[in-house]
Design a protein around this motif. Structure first.
Motif, PDB file in Angstrom:
ATOM      1  N   GLU A 110       0.833  -1.210   0.000  1.00  0.00           N
ATOM      2  CA  GLU A 110       0.000   0.000   0.000  1.00  0.00           C
ATOM      3  C   GLU A 110       0.867   1.259   0.000  1.00  0.00           C
ATOM      4  OE1 GLU A 110      -2.942   0.045   3.120  1.00  0.00           O
ATOM      5  OE2 GLU A 110      -3.575  -2.003   2.633  1.00  0.00           O
ATOM      6  N   GLU A 111       1.930   1.253   0.795  1.00  0.00           N
ATOM      7  CA  GLU A 111       2.848   2.402   0.871  1.00  0.00           C
ATOM      8  C   GLU A 111       3.555   2.650  -0.467  1.00  0.00           C
ATOM      9  OE1 GLU A 111       3.872   4.631   3.443  1.00  0.00           O
ATOM     10  OE2 GLU A 111       2.000   3.924   4.339  1.00  0.00           O
ATOM     11  N   SER A 112       3.725   1.599  -1.236  1.00  0.00           N
ATOM     12  CA  SER A 112       4.505   1.706  -2.476  1.00  0.00           C
ATOM     13  C   SER A 112       3.877   2.631  -3.512  1.00  0.00           C
ATOM     14  CB  SER A 112       4.728   0.312  -3.084  1.00  0.00           C
ATOM     15  OG  SER A 112       3.537  -0.197  -3.658  1.00  0.00           O
ATOM     16  N   ILE A 113       2.592   2.943  -3.382  1.00  0.00           N
ATOM     17  CA  ILE A 113       1.952   3.825  -4.370  1.00  0.00           C
ATOM     18  C   ILE A 113       2.492   5.257  -4.279  1.00  0.00           C
ATOM     19  CG2 ILE A 113      -0.153   2.438  -4.492  1.00  0.00           C
ATOM     20  CD1 ILE A 113      -1.508   4.631  -2.781  1.00  0.00           C
ATOM     21  N   LYS A 114       3.199   5.569  -3.211  1.00  0.00           N
ATOM     22  CA  LYS A 114       3.779   6.904  -3.030  1.00  0.00           C
ATOM     23  C   LYS A 114       5.062   7.098  -3.832  1.00  0.00           C
ATOM     24  CE  LYS A 114       2.156   7.169   1.745  1.00  0.00           C
ATOM     25  NZ  LYS A 114       2.594   7.209   3.156  1.00  0.00           N
ATOM     26  N   PHE A 115       5.565   6.027  -4.444  1.00  0.00           N
ATOM     27  CA  PHE A 115       6.865   6.068  -5.106  1.00  0.00           C
ATOM     28  C   PHE A 115       6.745   5.810  -6.602  1.00  0.00           C
ATOM     29  CE2 PHE A 115       7.291   4.464  -0.756  1.00  0.00           C
ATOM     30  CZ  PHE A 115       8.017   5.514  -0.209  1.00  0.00           C
ATOM     31  N   ASN A 116       7.795   6.204  -7.300  1.00  0.00           N
ATOM     32  CA  ASN A 116       7.854   6.031  -8.738  1.00  0.00           C
ATOM     33  C   ASN A 116       9.091   5.206  -9.073  1.00  0.00           C
ATOM     34  OD1 ASN A 116       7.299   6.336 -11.434  1.00  0.00           O
ATOM     35  ND2 ASN A 116       8.267   8.356 -11.583  1.00  0.00           N
ATOM     36  N   ALA A 117       8.909   4.120  -9.818  1.00  0.00           N
ATOM     37  CA  ALA A 117      10.029   3.245 -10.188  1.00  0.00           C
ATOM     38  C   ALA A 117      10.278   3.313 -11.690  1.00  0.00           C
ATOM     39  CB  ALA A 117       9.727   1.810  -9.784  1.00  0.00           C
ATOM     40  N   VAL A 118      11.565   3.419 -12.028  1.00  0.00           N
ATOM     41  CA  VAL A 118      11.973   3.448 -13.435  1.00  0.00           C
ATOM     42  C   VAL A 118      13.020   2.360 -13.638  1.00  0.00           C
ATOM     43  CG1 VAL A 118      13.027   4.848 -15.259  1.00  0.00           C
ATOM     44  CG2 VAL A 118      11.558   5.939 -13.538  1.00  0.00           C
ATOM     45  N   TRP A 119      12.838   1.563 -14.686  1.00  0.00           N
ATOM     46  CA  TRP A 119      13.771   0.489 -14.992  1.00  0.00           C
ATOM     47  C   TRP A 119      15.145   1.067 -15.238  1.00  0.00           C
ATOM     48  CZ3 TRP A 119      15.676  -1.450 -19.988  1.00  0.00           C
ATOM     49  CH2 TRP A 119      16.310  -2.694 -19.888  1.00  0.00           C
ATOM     50  N   ASN A 120      16.163   0.428 -14.653  1.00  0.00           N
ATOM     51  CA  ASN A 120      17.531   0.931 -14.703  1.00  0.00           C
ATOM     52  C   ASN A 120      18.474  -0.068 -15.370  1.00  0.00           C
ATOM     53  OD1 ASN A 120      19.628   2.671 -14.151  1.00  0.00           O
ATOM     54  ND2 ASN A 120      19.810   2.112 -12.002  1.00  0.00           N
ATOM     55  N   GLY A 121      17.920  -1.041 -16.077  1.00  0.00           N
ATOM     56  CA  GLY A 121      18.727  -2.062 -16.741  1.00  0.00           C
ATOM     57  C   GLY A 121      18.732  -3.362 -15.955  1.00  0.00           C
ATOM     58  N   GLU A 122      18.717  -4.488 -16.644  1.00  0.00           N
ATOM     59  CA  GLU A 122      18.655  -5.826 -16.058  1.00  0.00           C
ATOM     60  C   GLU A 122      17.517  -5.897 -15.048  1.00  0.00           C
ATOM     61  OE1 GLU A 122      22.470  -7.315 -14.839  1.00  0.00           O
ATOM     62  OE2 GLU A 122      23.456  -6.401 -16.551  1.00  0.00           O
ATOM     63  N   ALA A 123      17.800  -6.227 -13.798  1.00  0.00           N
ATOM     64  CA  ALA A 123      16.738  -6.350 -12.793  1.00  0.00           C
ATOM     65  C   ALA A 123      16.763  -5.186 -11.817  1.00  0.00           C
ATOM     66  CB  ALA A 123      16.898  -7.672 -12.046  1.00  0.00           C
ATOM     67  N   LYS A 124      17.314  -4.062 -12.232  1.00  0.00           N
ATOM     68  CA  LYS A 124      17.452  -2.908 -11.337  1.00  0.00           C
ATOM     69  C   LYS A 124      16.430  -1.826 -11.666  1.00  0.00           C
ATOM     70  CE  LYS A 124      22.367  -3.514 -10.449  1.00  0.00           C
ATOM     71  NZ  LYS A 124      23.683  -2.899 -10.529  1.00  0.00           N
ATOM     72  N   TYR A 125      15.982  -1.147 -10.607  1.00  0.00           N
ATOM     73  CA  TYR A 125      15.029  -0.052 -10.756  1.00  0.00           C
ATOM     74  C   TYR A 125      15.473   1.116  -9.883  1.00  0.00           C
ATOM     75  CZ  TYR A 125      11.976  -3.313 -13.075  1.00  0.00           C
ATOM     76  OH  TYR A 125      11.459  -4.205 -13.973  1.00  0.00           O
ATOM     77  N   GLN A 126      15.293   2.307 -10.407  1.00  0.00           N
ATOM     78  CA  GLN A 126      15.539   3.520  -9.632  1.00  0.00           C
ATOM     79  C   GLN A 126      14.186   3.971  -9.091  1.00  0.00           C
ATOM     80  OE1 GLN A 126      18.052   6.689 -11.279  1.00  0.00           O
ATOM     81  NE2 GLN A 126      16.363   8.091 -10.810  1.00  0.00           N
ATOM     82  N   VAL A 127      14.098   4.076  -7.772  1.00  0.00           N
ATOM     83  CA  VAL A 127      12.832   4.425  -7.129  1.00  0.00           C
ATOM     84  C   VAL A 127      12.993   5.776  -6.441  1.00  0.00           C
ATOM     85  CG1 VAL A 127      11.095   3.716  -5.448  1.00  0.00           C
ATOM     86  CG2 VAL A 127      12.320   1.993  -6.769  1.00  0.00           C
ATOM     87  N   THR A 128      12.069   6.678  -6.727  1.00  0.00           N
ATOM     88  CA  THR A 128      12.122   8.001  -6.109  1.00  0.00           C
ATOM     89  C   THR A 128      10.838   8.263  -5.330  1.00  0.00           C
ATOM     90  OG1 THR A 128      11.295   8.974  -8.172  1.00  0.00           O
ATOM     91  CG2 THR A 128      13.661   9.044  -7.808  1.00  0.00           C
ATOM     92  N   GLY A 129      10.993   9.044  -4.282  1.00  0.00           N
ATOM     93  CA  GLY A 129       9.870   9.421  -3.440  1.00  0.00           C
ATOM     94  C   GLY A 129      10.295  10.519  -2.491  1.00  0.00           C
ATOM     95  N   LEU A 130       9.509  10.773  -1.478  1.00  0.00           N
ATOM     96  CA  LEU A 130       9.791  11.845  -0.532  1.00  0.00           C
ATOM     97  C   LEU A 130      11.087  11.633   0.242  1.00  0.00           C
ATOM     98  CD1 LEU A 130       6.213  12.454   0.905  1.00  0.00           C
ATOM     99  CD2 LEU A 130       7.432  13.845  -0.771  1.00  0.00           C
ATOM    100  N   GLU A 131      11.418  10.390   0.540  1.00  0.00           N
ATOM    101  CA  GLU A 131      12.621  10.084   1.318  1.00  0.00           C
ATOM    102  C   GLU A 131      13.902  10.167   0.493  1.00  0.00           C
ATOM    103  OE1 GLU A 131      12.364   6.451   3.527  1.00  0.00           O
ATOM    104  OE2 GLU A 131      10.354   6.903   4.209  1.00  0.00           O
ATOM    105  N   GLY A 132      13.773  10.256  -0.806  1.00  0.00           N
ATOM    106  CA  GLY A 132      14.962  10.299  -1.654  1.00  0.00           C
ATOM    107  C   GLY A 132      14.876   9.299  -2.787  1.00  0.00           C
ATOM    108  N   GLN A 133      16.038   8.812  -3.167  1.00  0.00           N
ATOM    109  CA  GLN A 133      16.149   7.916  -4.321  1.00  0.00           C
ATOM    110  C   GLN A 133      16.918   6.664  -3.923  1.00  0.00           C
ATOM    111  OE1 GLN A 133      17.101   9.742  -8.202  1.00  0.00           O
ATOM    112  NE2 GLN A 133      19.018   8.628  -8.012  1.00  0.00           N
ATOM    113  N   PHE A 134      16.404   5.509  -4.334  1.00  0.00           N
ATOM    114  CA  PHE A 134      17.026   4.238  -3.998  1.00  0.00           C
ATOM    115  C   PHE A 134      17.072   3.346  -5.229  1.00  0.00           C
ATOM    116  CE2 PHE A 134      15.058   5.870  -0.172  1.00  0.00           C
ATOM    117  CZ  PHE A 134      16.092   5.785   0.739  1.00  0.00           C
ATOM    118  N   VAL A 135      18.060   2.465  -5.267  1.00  0.00           N
ATOM    119  CA  VAL A 135      18.161   1.486  -6.341  1.00  0.00           C
ATOM    120  C   VAL A 135      17.753   0.125  -5.778  1.00  0.00           C
ATOM    121  CG1 VAL A 135      19.700   0.298  -7.951  1.00  0.00           C
ATOM    122  CG2 VAL A 135      19.971   2.754  -7.541  1.00  0.00           C
ATOM    123  N   VAL A 136      16.812  -0.505  -6.466  1.00  0.00           N
ATOM    124  CA  VAL A 136      16.331  -1.836  -6.092  1.00  0.00           C
ATOM    125  C   VAL A 136      16.880  -2.824  -7.104  1.00  0.00           C
ATOM    126  CG1 VAL A 136      14.287  -3.307  -5.910  1.00  0.00           C
ATOM    127  CG2 VAL A 136      14.213  -0.954  -5.049  1.00  0.00           C
TER     128      VAL A 136
END
Length: 195
Positions: A110-136
């Motif tokens: 449910e919390e994940s709807i606050k964030f935006n994920a963009v594919w970053n190649g292979e199985a990686k995603y760049q996720v941005t939100g209020l707390e900053g930016q993280f790579v998954v």
């Protein structure tokens, strides 16, 4: 409580301004012993408190004032009853992962709807939100926030990455929380009882 180094450093700077003596005292302690940002990710638990000890202590309170043999027998019997009750409850449960873990995962989905994920190649995603930016990294079950790494349960950043990719977060929960692990344990127990 900070799970990654940059957040830990930020909180330590705040502590240095707020309570210099506390900052100095903590600075002398080995970080892997007290801060999540330096905990090992092997155990799949991010628990920082001793609440389990307190709960257990209360659970055995009626046995504590007895002579040692009586006390140990009371604790053993009490634990056997508890294990039986919990085992029976779990055998009736039909979910693929433990109920409490499923509840946590549902909350993070449910919390994940606050964030935006963009594919970053292979199985990686760049996720941005209020707390900053993280790579998954879905392939390695990790996130820069380290919550997925520590807990073994996909964090909100991982959940949004999986949603973008059409994946189910339940499939990425660590095996220690899965019913398959429970079923395997039950089978081993039943086999031991037959022998």
């Amino acid at each position: 409580m900070a799970t990654y180094v940059a957040d830990h450093d930020k909180k330590m700077k705040e502590l240095q301004v707020f309570k210099a003596k506390a900052f100095e005292w903590l600075s002398t302690k080995p970080k892997p012993e007290w801060t999540k940002s330096h905990f090992s990710t092997q155990s799949k638990s991010d628990m920082l408190l001793n609440n389990l000890c307190e709960v257990f202590n209360k659970y055995i309170i009626d046995a504590r004032d007895k002579p040692i043999i009586t006390m140990l027998e009371m604790i053993r019997t009490k634990l056997m009853r508890r294990f039986q009750t919990k085992r029976d409850e779990m055998l009736k449960y039909n979910g693929s992962i433990c109920p409490k873990i499923q509840k946590k995962l549902d909350r993070w989905k449910e919390e994940s709807i606050k964030f935006n994920a963009v594919w970053n190649g292979e199985a990686k995603y760049q996720v941005t939100g209020l707390e900053g930016q993280f790579v998954v990294n879905i392939a390695t079950s990790s996130c820069d926030c380290r919550r997925w790494d520590l807990r073994g349960i996909p964090c909100e950043y991982a959940c949004v990455s999986m949603k973008v990719n059409g994946l189910k977060p339940e499939d990425y929960v660590h095996d220690c929380y899965k019913a398959i692990t429970r079923d395997g344990m039950v089978q081993k127990l039943e086999h031991r009882l037959q022998v």
